[in-house]
Each structure stands twice: as C-alpha cells, then as structure tokens.
Design a protein around this motif. Structure first.
Motif, PDB file in Angstrom:
ATOM      1  N   LEU A 134      13.553 -95.695 -62.110  1.00  0.00           N
ATOM      2  CA  LEU A 134      13.093 -94.430 -62.820  1.00  0.00           C
ATOM      3  C   LEU A 134      12.109 -95.030 -63.377  1.00  0.00           C
ATOM      4  O   LEU A 134      11.913 -95.931 -64.113  1.00  0.00           O
ATOM      5  CB  LEU A 134      14.392 -94.119 -63.856  1.00  0.00           C
ATOM      6  N   ASP A 135      10.718 -94.427 -63.172  1.00  0.00           N
ATOM      7  CA  ASP A 135       9.501 -94.868 -63.739  1.00  0.00           C
ATOM      8  C   ASP A 135       9.537 -94.466 -65.393  1.00  0.00           C
ATOM      9  O   ASP A 135       9.743 -93.523 -65.599  1.00  0.00           O
ATOM     10  CB  ASP A 135       8.340 -94.207 -63.009  1.00  0.00           C
ATOM     11  N   LEU A 136       8.914 -95.576 -65.820  1.00  0.00           N
ATOM     12  CA  LEU A 136       8.895 -95.627 -67.138  1.00  0.00           C
ATOM     13  C   LEU A 136       7.442 -95.485 -67.655  1.00  0.00           C
ATOM     14  O   LEU A 136       6.492 -95.809 -67.112  1.00  0.00           O
ATOM     15  CB  LEU A 136       9.301 -96.696 -67.933  1.00  0.00           C
ATOM     16  N   ARG A 137       7.510 -94.649 -68.789  1.00  0.00           N
ATOM     17  CA  ARG A 137       5.683 -93.851 -68.940  1.00  0.00           C
ATOM     18  C   ARG A 137       5.501 -94.621 -70.452  1.00  0.00           C
ATOM     19  O   ARG A 137       6.257 -94.878 -71.287  1.00  0.00           O
ATOM     20  CB  ARG A 137       5.553 -92.575 -69.128  1.00  0.00           C
ATOM     21  N   ALA A 138       4.160 -95.042 -70.582  1.00  0.00           N
ATOM     22  CA  ALA A 138       3.632 -95.480 -71.723  1.00  0.00           C
ATOM     23  C   ALA A 138       3.675 -94.435 -72.780  1.00  0.00           C
ATOM     24  O   ALA A 138       3.224 -93.318 -72.602  1.00  0.00           O
ATOM     25  CB  ALA A 138       2.396 -96.128 -71.667  1.00  0.00           C
ATOM     26  N   ALA A 139       4.471 -94.423 -73.853  1.00  0.00           N
ATOM     27  CA  ALA A 139       4.359 -93.565 -74.880  1.00  0.00           C
ATOM     28  C   ALA A 139       3.717 -93.879 -76.270  1.00  0.00           C
ATOM     29  O   ALA A 139       3.986 -94.824 -77.030  1.00  0.00           O
ATOM     30  CB  ALA A 139       5.927 -93.148 -75.505  1.00  0.00           C
ATOM     31  N   LEU A 140       2.516 -93.908 -76.142  1.00  0.00           N
ATOM     32  CA  LEU A 140       1.474 -94.222 -77.227  1.00  0.00           C
ATOM     33  C   LEU A 140       1.290 -92.960 -78.283  1.00  0.00           C
ATOM     34  O   LEU A 140       0.432 -93.449 -79.376  1.00  0.00           O
ATOM     35  CB  LEU A 140       0.028 -94.621 -76.635  1.00  0.00           C
ATOM     36  N   THR A 169       7.912 -96.995 -74.752  1.00  0.00           N
ATOM     37  CA  THR A 169       8.307 -95.933 -73.737  1.00  0.00           C
ATOM     38  C   THR A 169       8.530 -94.527 -74.362  1.00  0.00           C
ATOM     39  O   THR A 169       8.963 -93.864 -73.744  1.00  0.00           O
ATOM     40  CB  THR A 169       9.168 -96.423 -72.684  1.00  0.00           C
ATOM     41  N   GLY A 170       8.855 -94.648 -75.594  1.00  0.00           N
ATOM     42  CA  GLY A 170       9.136 -93.246 -76.259  1.00  0.00           C
ATOM     43  C   GLY A 170      10.857 -93.075 -75.975  1.00  0.00           C
ATOM     44  O   GLY A 170      11.270 -91.903 -76.296  1.00  0.00           O
ATOM     45  N   LEU A 171      11.535 -94.091 -75.570  1.00  0.00           N
ATOM     46  CA  LEU A 171      12.915 -93.715 -75.035  1.00  0.00           C
ATOM     47  C   LEU A 171      14.089 -94.736 -75.506  1.00  0.00           C
ATOM     48  O   LEU A 171      13.734 -95.800 -75.631  1.00  0.00           O
ATOM     49  CB  LEU A 171      12.965 -93.746 -73.533  1.00  0.00           C
ATOM     50  N   ALA A 172      14.983 -94.164 -76.026  1.00  0.00           N
ATOM     51  CA  ALA A 172      16.319 -95.095 -76.345  1.00  0.00           C
ATOM     52  C   ALA A 172      17.480 -94.314 -75.648  1.00  0.00           C
ATOM     53  O   ALA A 172      17.598 -93.354 -75.251  1.00  0.00           O
ATOM     54  CB  ALA A 172      16.543 -94.796 -77.934  1.00  0.00           C
ATOM     55  N   ILE A 173      18.010 -95.131 -75.117  1.00  0.00           N
ATOM     56  CA  ILE A 173      19.246 -94.870 -74.195  1.00  0.00           C
ATOM     57  C   ILE A 173      20.416 -95.509 -74.619  1.00  0.00           C
ATOM     58  O   ILE A 173      20.620 -96.574 -75.431  1.00  0.00           O
ATOM     59  CB  ILE A 173      19.175 -95.134 -72.552  1.00  0.00           C
ATOM     60  N   ALA A 174      21.663 -94.977 -74.094  1.00  0.00           N
ATOM     61  CA  ALA A 174      23.035 -95.422 -74.348  1.00  0.00           C
ATOM     62  C   ALA A 174      23.682 -95.485 -72.902  1.00  0.00           C
ATOM     63  O   ALA A 174      24.248 -94.687 -72.427  1.00  0.00           O
ATOM     64  CB  ALA A 174      23.774 -94.485 -75.381  1.00  0.00           C
ATOM     65  N   ALA A 219      20.247-102.153 -67.651  1.00  0.00           N
ATOM     66  CA  ALA A 219      18.955-101.425 -67.266  1.00  0.00           C
ATOM     67  C   ALA A 219      18.118-102.596 -67.031  1.00  0.00           C
ATOM     68  O   ALA A 219      18.022-103.345 -67.740  1.00  0.00           O
ATOM     69  CB  ALA A 219      18.519-100.290 -68.135  1.00  0.00           C
ATOM     70  N   GLN A 220      17.306-102.869 -65.702  1.00  0.00           N
ATOM     71  CA  GLN A 220      16.682-103.647 -65.577  1.00  0.00           C
ATOM     72  C   GLN A 220      15.222-103.018 -65.411  1.00  0.00           C
ATOM     73  O   GLN A 220      15.054-102.218 -64.862  1.00  0.00           O
ATOM     74  CB  GLN A 220      16.792-104.415 -64.084  1.00  0.00           C
ATOM     75  N   VAL A 221      14.367-103.777 -66.360  1.00  0.00           N
ATOM     76  CA  VAL A 221      13.040-103.466 -66.467  1.00  0.00           C
ATOM     77  C   VAL A 221      12.095-104.034 -65.533  1.00  0.00           C
ATOM     78  O   VAL A 221      12.007-105.402 -65.729  1.00  0.00           O
ATOM     79  CB  VAL A 221      12.233-103.415 -68.012  1.00  0.00           C
ATOM     80  N   ARG A 222      11.313-103.523 -64.446  1.00  0.00           N
ATOM     81  CA  ARG A 222      10.832-104.131 -63.200  1.00  0.00           C
ATOM     82  C   ARG A 222       9.255-103.679 -63.220  1.00  0.00           C
ATOM     83  O   ARG A 222       9.093-102.536 -63.504  1.00  0.00           O
ATOM     84  CB  ARG A 222      11.399-104.202 -62.142  1.00  0.00           C
ATOM     85  N   PRO A 223       8.476-104.720 -62.633  1.00  0.00           N
ATOM     86  CA  PRO A 223       6.921-104.176 -62.481  1.00  0.00           C
ATOM     87  C   PRO A 223       6.936-102.985 -61.232  1.00  0.00           C
ATOM     88  O   PRO A 223       7.758-102.977 -60.672  1.00  0.00           O
ATOM     89  CB  PRO A 223       6.425-105.519 -62.222  1.00  0.00           C
ATOM     90  N   ARG A 224       5.761-102.318 -61.327  1.00  0.00           N
ATOM     91  CA  ARG A 224       5.517-101.464 -60.197  1.00  0.00           C
ATOM     92  C   ARG A 224       4.706-102.283 -59.449  1.00  0.00           C
ATOM     93  O   ARG A 224       3.422-102.876 -59.831  1.00  0.00           O
ATOM     94  CB  ARG A 224       4.795-100.131 -60.814  1.00  0.00           C
ATOM     95  N   ILE A 232      13.002 -98.745 -75.849  1.00  0.00           N
ATOM     96  CA  ILE A 232      12.962 -99.237 -74.609  1.00  0.00           C
ATOM     97  C   ILE A 232      11.298 -99.848 -74.719  1.00  0.00           C
ATOM     98  O   ILE A 232      10.539 -98.657 -74.707  1.00  0.00           O
ATOM     99  CB  ILE A 232      13.088 -98.729 -73.070  1.00  0.00           C
ATOM    100  N   LYS A 233      10.823-101.007 -74.725  1.00  0.00           N
ATOM    101  CA  LYS A 233       9.681-101.277 -74.612  1.00  0.00           C
ATOM    102  C   LYS A 233       9.339-102.365 -73.383  1.00  0.00           C
ATOM    103  O   LYS A 233      10.231-102.957 -73.019  1.00  0.00           O
ATOM    104  CB  LYS A 233       9.199-102.102 -75.826  1.00  0.00           C
ATOM    105  N   VAL A 234       8.007-102.431 -73.058  1.00  0.00           N
ATOM    106  CA  VAL A 234       7.854-103.090 -71.744  1.00  0.00           C
ATOM    107  C   VAL A 234       6.781-104.041 -72.094  1.00  0.00           C
ATOM    108  O   VAL A 234       5.602-103.720 -72.332  1.00  0.00           O
ATOM    109  CB  VAL A 234       7.327-102.234 -70.501  1.00  0.00           C
ATOM    110  N   PRO A 235       7.253-105.313 -72.168  1.00  0.00           N
ATOM    111  CA  PRO A 235       6.072-106.491 -72.173  1.00  0.00           C
ATOM    112  C   PRO A 235       5.122-106.521 -71.110  1.00  0.00           C
ATOM    113  O   PRO A 235       5.566-107.183 -69.992  1.00  0.00           O
ATOM    114  CB  PRO A 235       6.912-107.510 -72.479  1.00  0.00           C
TER     115      PRO A 235
END
Ligand SMILES: O=c1ccn([C@H]2C[C@H](O)[C@@H](COP(=O)(O)OP(=O)(O)OP(=O)(O)O)O2)c(=O)[nH]1
Ligand SMILES: [Mg+2]
Length: 162
Positions: free
Chosen positions: A40-46, A65-70, A77-82, A108-111
């Motif tokens: 699922l593509d994650l968007r930058a939420a600035l 990302t502006g998202l929190a999940i349960a 959930a694995q956060v992977r590069p595009r 959820i944040k993406v370094p």
C-alpha cells in the motif's frame, strides 16, 4: 481492488483499523495501486499549508504519513522503498525494511535518505514508500550447548564461492 475483495489465492484481506491524523486528513487512504500489488503506497503528510521538505544529497528525514494503524496480533507492517524513487532520485528508506509492530499505535513515519547527487523535494501527498502487511512467526529460543551438524556448518559470507 476493494478493501473486501479476496486476493488471487482466495484469502480474505486482513482488516486493519486506520486513523488519519490532522496533517494528513486531506490525503486518500493508502491503496493497492494494481490488482496484484503487494504494498500500500504511503504518502508524505506534511500538512496542506506546509512547505515541501527538501532533502540535500546525503540528508535524511523522518517523514510523517499522517496514519496510525492497529494491526491484528500476529501481523507486522513492513515499510519498504519504492523502486522508482530509488532508481530516479536515489531516494530510499534508511532502515528498510522498517518494522511496524502489531502493538504500535503511534504515527507511521518513514526515515528517508537521499543517496542521490541532487536535492530531492518531497511535497505533501507524494507517495514516498510502501507498506506490506505480513504475518509474523514468533519463536521460543531454546538454549542448547551444541547445535545439530549440517553440511554448511559454520561456512557463510561467500563460503560457496561467487
Ligand atoms: O519505518 C518505521 C519503523 C518503525 N516505525 C514505528 C513502528 C514500530 O513499531 C516502532 C518501533 O520500531 P523499531 O522497533 O524498528 O525501532 P526501535 O528503535 O527498536 O524502537 P523501539 O525501542 O520503540 O522498539 O516505530 C515506523 O513508524 N516506521
Ligand atoms: Mg524495537
């Protein structure tokens, strides 16, 4: 693919509660971009009014990302590069694959890190990474004085040749 459609193997999708935070309230929820997409593509939420984020060559930033999940117990959930961002810009996920634990309820944040030679501008809403939901196997460690013998033994790190 709709949220309730079974996948190609006929399994029902795992239901994951998601909360949208104020700075990403205008963004669409992450979606599978094709019928067979794994992530699922994650968007930058600035924030709509915020300035874009500029990553100089070599610079890194923890991008919200502006998202929190349960997640249900037993999943991660694995956060992977595009790959497109990596190939075109040298932009990747520094801790890839990032791990979101089932008991994490924070944002959820993406370094991200810019390995490219030019500055990269990250705009609000840009698809910066992808998130793969996966089952987790947990282990019980059983201490042992000796381990069973195998043909490989302690060989590794290129022991089989190039
Ligand atoms: O790319 C990532 C990686 C992690 N996290 C969140 C969810 C995860 O459950 C939590 C902790 O991640 P991790 O265990 O990788 O980091 P840590 O440095 O070990 O932190 P902690 O001591 O909080 O476990 O941070 C993200 O939002 N994005
Ligand atoms: Mg940890």
């Amino acid at each position: 693919m709709t949220a309730d459609a079974g996948d190609r193997a006929g399994r029902q999708p795992v239901r994951v509660a998601v909360r949208r935070l104020a700075h990403g309230a205008d963004l669409a929820l992450p979606a599978y971009e094709t019928a067979g997409a794994a992530g699922l593509d994650l968007r930058a939420a600035l924030g709509v009014t915020a300035d874009p984020l500029v990553l100089a060559p070599g610079a890194r930033a923890l991008v919200p990302t502006g998202l929190a999940i349960a997640l249900p117990p037993g999943y991660e959930a694995q956060v992977r590069p595009r790959s497109g961002l990596a190939v075109r810009l040298g932009l990747t996920v520094l801790n890839s694959p990032g791990t979101v634990d089932a008991d994490y309820r924070g944002e959820i944040k993406v370094p991200l890190i810019n390995h490219g030679q030019a500055a990269v501008t990250i705009e609000h809403g840009m698809r910066i990474a992808q998130m793969v939901i996966a089952p987790v196997t947990r282990a019980t460690l059983v201490e042992a004085a000796e381990l069973d013998a195998t043909a490989r033994g302690e060989g590794g790190f290129g022991s089989t040749g190039h």
